[in-house]
Motif scaffolding. Sequence first.
Motif, mmCIF file in Angstrom:
data_model
loop_
_atom_site.group_PDB
_atom_site.id
_atom_site.type_symbol
_atom_site.label_atom_id
_atom_site.label_comp_id
_atom_site.label_asym_id
_atom_site.label_seq_id
_atom_site.Cartn_x
_atom_site.Cartn_y
_atom_site.Cartn_z
ATOM 1 N N ARG A 188 0.645 -13.511 -10.752
ATOM 2 C CA ARG A 188 -0.369 -13.089 -11.718
ATOM 3 C C ARG A 188 -0.918 -11.703 -11.404
ATOM 4 O O ARG A 188 -1.633 -11.123 -12.216
ATOM 5 C CB ARG A 188 -1.524 -14.093 -11.734
ATOM 6 N N GLN A 189 -0.615 -11.198 -10.206
ATOM 7 C CA GLN A 189 -1.154 -9.924 -9.769
ATOM 8 C C GLN A 189 -0.071 -8.840 -9.747
ATOM 9 O O GLN A 189 1.124 -9.137 -9.796
ATOM 10 C CB GLN A 189 -1.769 -10.072 -8.369
ATOM 11 N N SER A 190 -0.518 -7.599 -9.649
ATOM 12 C CA SER A 190 0.403 -6.456 -9.638
ATOM 13 C C SER A 190 1.150 -6.359 -8.310
ATOM 14 O O SER A 190 0.757 -6.968 -7.300
ATOM 15 C CB SER A 190 -0.371 -5.161 -9.886
ATOM 16 N N VAL A 191 2.205 -5.560 -8.319
ATOM 17 C CA VAL A 191 2.950 -5.295 -7.084
ATOM 18 C C VAL A 191 2.029 -4.647 -6.058
ATOM 19 O O VAL A 191 2.071 -4.987 -4.864
ATOM 20 C CB VAL A 191 4.163 -4.395 -7.384
ATOM 21 N N GLU A 192 1.183 -3.724 -6.500
ATOM 22 C CA GLU A 192 0.272 -3.039 -5.589
ATOM 23 C C GLU A 192 -0.723 -4.011 -4.974
ATOM 24 O O GLU A 192 -0.975 -3.976 -3.761
ATOM 25 C CB GLU A 192 -0.469 -1.935 -6.346
ATOM 26 N N TRP A 193 -1.293 -4.887 -5.781
ATOM 27 C CA TRP A 193 -2.248 -5.883 -5.276
ATOM 28 C C TRP A 193 -1.577 -6.777 -4.236
ATOM 29 O O TRP A 193 -2.155 -7.059 -3.184
ATOM 30 C CB TRP A 193 -2.773 -6.722 -6.435
ATOM 31 N N ASN A 194 -0.370 -7.241 -4.537
ATOM 32 C CA ASN A 194 0.331 -8.115 -3.601
ATOM 33 C C ASN A 194 0.663 -7.401 -2.301
ATOM 34 O O ASN A 194 0.602 -8.002 -1.224
ATOM 35 C CB ASN A 194 1.602 -8.664 -4.245
ATOM 36 N N TYR A 296 -6.717 -4.517 -3.145
ATOM 37 C CA TYR A 296 -6.884 -5.943 -2.833
ATOM 38 C C TYR A 296 -8.305 -6.242 -2.369
ATOM 39 O O TYR A 296 -8.944 -7.202 -2.839
ATOM 40 C CB TYR A 296 -5.876 -6.370 -1.768
ATOM 41 N N SER A 299 -10.882 -6.414 -4.976
ATOM 42 C CA SER A 299 -10.735 -7.541 -5.897
ATOM 43 C C SER A 299 -11.236 -8.866 -5.331
ATOM 44 O O SER A 299 -11.242 -9.871 -6.047
ATOM 45 C CB SER A 299 -9.259 -7.710 -6.275
#
Length: 429
Positions: A188-194, A296, A299
Motif C-alpha cells: 500500500r506504500q511507495s517504494v521510497e516509504w518501504n 517513513y 509517516s
Amino acid sequence: MRRPFAIALVLLALAVAAAAGLLLWQAKPWQKLEPSTLQGGTVGSDILSRGEYLARVGDCVACHTAPGGREFAGQRAMATPFGNLYTSNITPDDETGIGRWTADDFYRMMHTGVSKNGELLYPAMPFANYTKVTRADSDAIYAYLMSVAPVKLPNRPHELGFPFNQRELLLGWRTLYFQQGEYQPDPRQSVEWNRGAYLVQGLGHCSMCHTAVSALGGSRDQQAFSGGMIPNQNWYAPSLTSNREAGLGEWEIQEITDLLQAGVSKRGAVYGPMAEVTYHSLQYMNDGDVKAMAVYLKSLPPKDEAQPTSQAQLVAPATMELGRRIYAAQCAMCHGDEGQGFPPGFPPLANNQSIEMASPVNPIRMVLNGGYAPATRKNPRPYGMPPFAHLLNDQEVAAVVTYVRVAWGNGGTPVTAAQANALRSVPLE
C-alpha cells in the motif's frame, strides 16, 4: 518495590517464557534459512563497497570498537541494568574473530540471534532488528567484514551477575520480544516509504533507543518509537510518534534529512547518543536513503497530539527571575533574547519540542555538561555549547532550565534542584 522481590518477578517471568520458548527452540528455526547470494571465487569490489555502506548504516563500527581500540575488534563495554556486556571481535581473525565464519554463519547470527557456536546472543546485539535485513544485504556486510584487517584480540567475557549470566533465560526473552523474519514491503506504500521502513526498522535499529524497555530489557512492536530513557546512559530518547516530543508530523522532509545527515537543522541539533549515530553512521548515507528514512519517520502514526500549555504560572516568581537573569547572562548571546536562536548553528529554544518534553533530562544535561553537534561532511565545523556545571549550583541549573521550558509560551514543566543534582555526576558517555 524492594529490589530482591523485583528480581524474583523478573526471573519468574523469564522462566515461564523460557519454558514456552523451549518448545519453539526444539524446532531449530535457525536451520531453515535461504541460501547465500555469494558465489564462489573472488568477491567483486561492488559488493565490498555495498557491504561497507550497509555496515555504516548499521553503525557496526560504533559498538564493535572500544575507545582507543582497533576498528571492529570489539571489547567495548555496553552497560546494562544487569551488568556489563562486551562487544565481540568481528574482524576476520581466525582465532579471535570471525575469520572461520561462513556467509551462512553470519546470516544466521543476523537473522536469528544465534552465534556460530550455537550460543544465544544477548539482545544488546540488535538481532531483533537485524532479522529484517535481507540475505543479499547480510552477505554484502559479511563480504566487507572479511576484507578488513584482522585483529588478534580475544573477546572479553561479559560481567553479568547470577542469574543473568545464564543464557538459557534468553529463551524466555526471545519468546516475549523476538519475532524472526525479513522485512516484508507494504504494497500500500511507495517504494521510497518501504525503503525508509526497511532501513529504520532493520539496520538502523532506531527502535532500540526510541522505545522504552521493560524490567526484562525488552520492548514490544506496538510500543515502538514511543520514547524512553536509554538504560544506563541517562539520556532520554524522545518519542518519534508524539508531536509533543520528537514527532515529525510538523517538520518538513528537508528539516528531517538535515538533522539526520548533517546533525543540525532549522529545528535543532543532535547531541548525546544521537550525535554518535550521526557521526558514525547517518552522515555517510546517500541522500536518497536518508530522504526515504525521513519519509517513513514522518509517516509514523501520531500519538498524544494535545499540545501542552505554558506552566509559567506554576513557577515561583523568584525562580523565574533567577532563571531569566542566568539566561540573559549566559544563553541569550547564542539563543536569542526571546529564545529564537540563530539556526542552524544555534538552535531555537522557543517552541522547541526537545525543550518541552515531559522528561527534563536532556536540557538539564546540556546545561551541566554542554556538548557539540557532531562534525559531519555537511556540517564540518559545528558550533558547541560550553558546560555550566562549574558555574551554576543545582538551584541555578534548575532555575534556568525551568525558565527555558516555560518561557515564550513553551509547554514544559518546572525542574527541581534535586533533578539537577541527580544528573550532575553521571558519566558523560
